[in-house]
Enzyme design. Structure first.
Site, mmCIF file in Angstrom:
data_model
loop_
_atom_site.group_PDB
_atom_site.id
_atom_site.type_symbol
_atom_site.label_atom_id
_atom_site.label_comp_id
_atom_site.label_asym_id
_atom_site.label_seq_id
_atom_site.Cartn_x
_atom_site.Cartn_y
_atom_site.Cartn_z
ATOM 1 N N ARG A 98 2.083 -14.576 -20.568
ATOM 2 C CA ARG A 98 3.082 -13.869 -19.756
ATOM 3 C C ARG A 98 3.612 -12.656 -20.523
ATOM 4 O O ARG A 98 3.988 -11.650 -19.933
ATOM 5 C CB ARG A 98 4.226 -14.811 -19.350
ATOM 6 N N TYR A 139 7.911 2.130 1.881
ATOM 7 C CA TYR A 139 7.125 0.920 2.110
ATOM 8 C C TYR A 139 8.086 -0.234 2.424
ATOM 9 O O TYR A 139 9.140 -0.369 1.784
ATOM 10 C CB TYR A 139 6.316 0.615 0.838
ATOM 11 N N ASP A 150 6.469 5.969 -6.346
ATOM 12 C CA ASP A 150 5.371 5.079 -5.959
ATOM 13 C C ASP A 150 4.230 5.998 -5.540
ATOM 14 O O ASP A 150 4.348 6.756 -4.584
ATOM 15 C CB ASP A 150 5.859 4.202 -4.796
ATOM 16 N N LYS A 155 -4.436 -1.518 -3.778
ATOM 17 C CA LYS A 155 -4.985 -0.518 -2.862
ATOM 18 C C LYS A 155 -6.096 0.270 -3.550
ATOM 19 O O LYS A 155 -7.065 -0.332 -3.962
ATOM 20 C CB LYS A 155 -3.839 0.376 -2.365
HETATM 21 C C1 LIG Z 1 1.074 -2.123 -0.609
HETATM 22 C C2 LIG Z 1 2.137 -1.252 -1.102
HETATM 23 C C3 LIG Z 1 3.138 -1.737 -1.962
HETATM 24 C C4 LIG Z 1 3.247 -3.193 -2.342
HETATM 25 O O1 LIG Z 1 2.180 -3.615 -3.132
HETATM 26 P P1 LIG Z 1 1.659 -5.139 -3.210
HETATM 27 O O2 LIG Z 1 0.540 -5.052 -4.172
HETATM 28 O O3 LIG Z 1 1.253 -5.532 -1.823
HETATM 29 O O4 LIG Z 1 2.804 -5.963 -3.696
HETATM 30 C C5 LIG Z 1 4.082 -0.848 -2.445
HETATM 31 N N1 LIG Z 1 4.074 0.450 -2.092
HETATM 32 C C6 LIG Z 1 3.141 0.947 -1.253
HETATM 33 C C7 LIG Z 1 3.188 2.395 -0.903
HETATM 34 C C8 LIG Z 1 2.143 0.119 -0.727
HETATM 35 O O5 LIG Z 1 1.236 0.626 0.106
#
Ligand SMILES: *Cc1c(COP(=O)(O)O)cnc(C)c1O
Length: 439
Positions: free
Chosen positions: A97, A150, A222, A247
């Site tokens: 961890r 998001y 982000d 993603k």
């Molecule tokens: C999918 C997504 C998240 C969250 O990510 P996870 O891996 O599903 O926890 C955060 N920000 C954006 C822009 C996303 O598309």
């Protein structure tokens, strides 16, 4: 009489009180990393970095590629004991961890691709966002963030912040005046997404950097919709970049992961939150993410090629009202996209004439794109905000953030553009003949 010590003394001084100029000391260099010795690939091309940075062969057997260190714990020697005492436990292996060689390998690759001193991987994008925000915002403090965040991030601000004694103001990410006006004396962070979903606004990051610097507050972004090499927000002056690695970074729709990357000093401050909240990434998932990242540059080229061709096709189709793809001149932010984005991505949003029911019919006739939420995978994914991501909103609320009727979210994969276009062609033909026979 001795006082019982109070845990979490609210009067203790926080490192996030940036108004004392602490933020300006960010340029005080710490050692990068933690990285392995001898795997640095910093000054070479992006594809070379993607393949080689952080990746190491097994020293014992010569097996090519980073081994999967499927271990929860590590032998304690003098060095490990000393690291706990000396406060540099993040630089040693103790317990997975805290850190694991499989994490280090993929963290170095990610840090290299982002041009960051340090990176940490998490068990999801939301784990990365939550740990980072809560590490960098104090009780009583305030965040200015985008109004079309998001959903998970919106929920963090909306559902978790009040009970933590934190607050957030959500502002249109285009409206720089409103963003600046929302800054309060207790504001500690600006939190924005570099490209928004689903209308693919390209946010003016350099302007936000300027506002953040002037007010001595941190800018966290982000960048899930603009992975490197599309954008490298740290080079634009952002303090910390976060991704859902589920993603584009991983790119194969087969794992959930997140990453935060930036100056070592900030990432070191986030690391204890990883330990406390527990969102560490499993070694096997690290291996998958490391493997996925090796093809990030060629995947992005393929996404861009197929998405550009499909967006151009959709633009000329009489059944389509409007197409949003930042690299096309018709996108309202095209000039900024050319300035800030090195290339396009696979995300295309378009509006079908006839509204949501027409969009639904079209989607149901498509054979290649899979009806699923998420984005950035090698396979094309399609969804409609009205019955998925923004289903809980009214049509008026959706329209307020640019989601007009007939809106289709498409994450173009790396399939051949000709096959995607042929598939859309047959779907459009099917719904138009069906309408004629219905009539
Ligand atoms: C999918 C997504 C998240 C969250 O990510 P996870 O891996 O599903 O926890 C955060 N920000 C954006 C822009 C996303 O598309």
């Amino acid at each position: 009489m001795s006082k019982t010590p109070v845990m979490g003394d609210p009067n203790s001084v926080s490192p996030n009180s940036t108004r004392d100029g602490w933020i300006n000391k960010l340029d005080r260099k710490r050692a990068e990393g933690p990285f392995f010795d001898g795997h640095r690939v910093r000054n070479q091309g992006f594809s070379t970095q993607a393949v080689h940075a952080g990746t190491h062969d097994d020293p014992r057997t010569g097996a090519v590629g980073t081994p999967i260190y499927q271990a929860s714990t590590f032998i304690l020697g003098e060095d490990q004991y000393g690291s706990v005492e000396g406060g540099f436990a993040r630089d040693r292996f103790i317990y997975s961890r805290y850190g694991n060689p499989s994490q280090w390998a993929v963290q170095e690759k990610l840090a290299t691709l982002e041009g960051a001193e340090s990176a940490i991987v998490f068990s999801s994008g939301m784990a990365a966002i939550t740990a980072s925000v809560l590490a960098l915002v104090d009780k009583g403090a305030h965040v200015v963030a985008a109004s079309d965040l998001y959903g998970g991030t919106f929920n963090l601000f909306n559902q978790e912040f009040p009970s933590l004694g934190m607050s957030a103001t959500l502002v249109d990410s285009y409206d720089l005046e409103a963003i600046e006006a929302a800054i309060q004396p207790n504001t500690q962070m600006l939190y924005f997404e570099v490209i928004t979903n689903p209308v693919l606004k390209v946010v003016d990051i350099p302007a936000l950097v300027e506002i953040a610097k002037r007010h001595q507050i941190r800018l966290v972004v982000d960048s899930t919709f603009a992975p490197p090499p599309v954008m490298r927000p740290l080079e634009l002056g952002v303090d910390l970049v976060i991704h859902s690695a589920s993603k584009y970074l991983n790119g194969h729709s087969d794992l959930i992961a997140g990453v935060a990357a930036g100056p070592r000093k900030l990432v070191d401050q986030i690391w204890p939150r990883l330990l406390n909240y527990g969102g560490s990434l499993d070694p096997h998932a690290c291996f998958l993410l490391e493997r996925g990242l090796k093809t990030l540059p060629i995947r992005m080229r393929a996404h861009e090629e197929s998405a550009t061709a499909l967006a151009k096709y959709l633009e000329t189709h009489p059944a389509v009202d409007r197409v949003l793809y930042p690299m096309l001149p018709s996108h309202p932010d095209h000039a900024r996209a050319k300035q800030l984005m090195k290339m396009g991505t696979g995300n295309v949003t378009f509006f079908v004439k006839g509204g949501d029911m027409a969009a639904l019919k079209l989607m149901n006739h498509l054979r290649l794109p899979k009806q699923a939420t998420s984005l950035g995978g090698v396979e094309s994914l399609i969804s409609l905000p009205f019955n998925s991501s923004q289903a809980t909103m009214t049509s008026r609320q959706r329209a307020a953030i640019g989601i007009d009727p007939g809106c289709v979210r498409l994450s173009v994969g790396i399939e051949d553009a000709s096959d995607l276009i042929a598939d859309f062609e047959q779907a459009f033909t099917a719904i138009s003949t069906k309408e004629m026979t219905d009539a």
